[in-house]
Design a protein around this motif. Structure first.
Motif, PDB file in Angstrom:
ATOM      1  N   CYS A  10       0.845  -1.184   0.000  1.00  0.00           N
ATOM      2  CA  CYS A  10       0.000   0.000   0.000  1.00  0.00           C
ATOM      3  C   CYS A  10       0.891   1.248   0.000  1.00  0.00           C
ATOM      4  N   HIS A  11       0.275   2.409   0.009  1.00  0.00           N
ATOM      5  CA  HIS A  11       1.063   3.640  -0.089  1.00  0.00           C
ATOM      6  C   HIS A  11       2.007   3.831   1.085  1.00  0.00           C
ATOM      7  N   CYS A  12       1.533   3.563   2.303  1.00  0.00           N
ATOM      8  CA  CYS A  12       2.363   3.816   3.489  1.00  0.00           C
ATOM      9  C   CYS A  12       3.278   2.653   3.825  1.00  0.00           C
ATOM     10  N   GLY A  13       3.056   1.485   3.230  1.00  0.00           N
ATOM     11  CA  GLY A  13       3.918   0.330   3.471  1.00  0.00           C
ATOM     12  C   GLY A  13       3.485  -0.555   4.625  1.00  0.00           C
ATOM     13  N   ALA A  14       2.385  -0.210   5.293  1.00  0.00           N
ATOM     14  CA  ALA A  14       1.935  -1.040   6.418  1.00  0.00           C
ATOM     15  C   ALA A  14       1.417  -2.397   5.944  1.00  0.00           C
ATOM     16  N   CYS A  47      -5.918  -0.721   3.931  1.00  0.00           N
ATOM     17  CA  CYS A  47      -4.913  -0.397   4.944  1.00  0.00           C
ATOM     18  C   CYS A  47      -5.526   0.503   6.006  1.00  0.00           C
ATOM     19  N   THR A  52      -4.018   2.511   7.833  1.00  0.00           N
ATOM     20  CA  THR A  52      -3.322   3.797   7.922  1.00  0.00           C
ATOM     21  C   THR A  52      -3.594   4.667   6.705  1.00  0.00           C
ATOM     22  N   CYS A  53      -3.300   4.154   5.512  1.00  0.00           N
ATOM     23  CA  CYS A  53      -3.396   5.011   4.324  1.00  0.00           C
ATOM     24  C   CYS A  53      -4.674   4.788   3.527  1.00  0.00           C
TER      25      CYS A  53
END
Ligand SMILES: [Zn+2]
Length: 118
Positions: free
Chosen positions: A10-14, A73, A75-76
């Motif tokens: 995903c964008h934030c890497g989580a 995700c 987060t993002c």
């Protein structure tokens, strides 16, 4: 399916995962949910998709009639994959837009008229 292991996130890497093979075909579906998410699906056996960390930190949205959970995700907010509510079903979808652009560019896009099944 071909090639070496393919990484995606995903964008934030989580939410990160590795695929056993790059998709040759991705599906652009026009059903009521896919057209809103704007996703391109690549279908795999859950045994071919490796999350790290596992299980991934996601929120889910269930579409009961199709028996699947859409994961995003926490987060993002990227829509990363769907999983089957039935753990015995040997199929899941990953959002190919989480892949590196050159990997996605190498795949053929198949249009699916999912709207007619809504
Ligand atoms: Zn994220």
């Amino acid at each position: 399916m071909s090639g070496p292991h393919v990484e995606a996130s995903c964008h934030c890497g989580a939410v990160r995962f590795t695929l056993d093979a790059a998709p040759e075909v991705v599906t652009d579906c026009n059903c009521s949910i896919c057209r809103r998410y704007g996703v391109l699906w690549a279908y795999y056996s859950p045994t071919q998709v490796h999350f790290d960390p596992a299980p991934p930190e996601t929120d889910t949205y269930g579409w009961g009639r199709r028996g699947i959970l859409f994961h995003r995700c926490k987060t993002c907010g990227c829509m990363t994959h769907w999983s089957s509510v039935d753990p015995k079903r040997d199929r899941m979808g990953v959002n190919a837009r989480m892949l590196e652009p050159q990997v996605l560019a190498a795949a053929r896009v198949r249009l699916l008229d999912g709207a007619s099944a809504d």
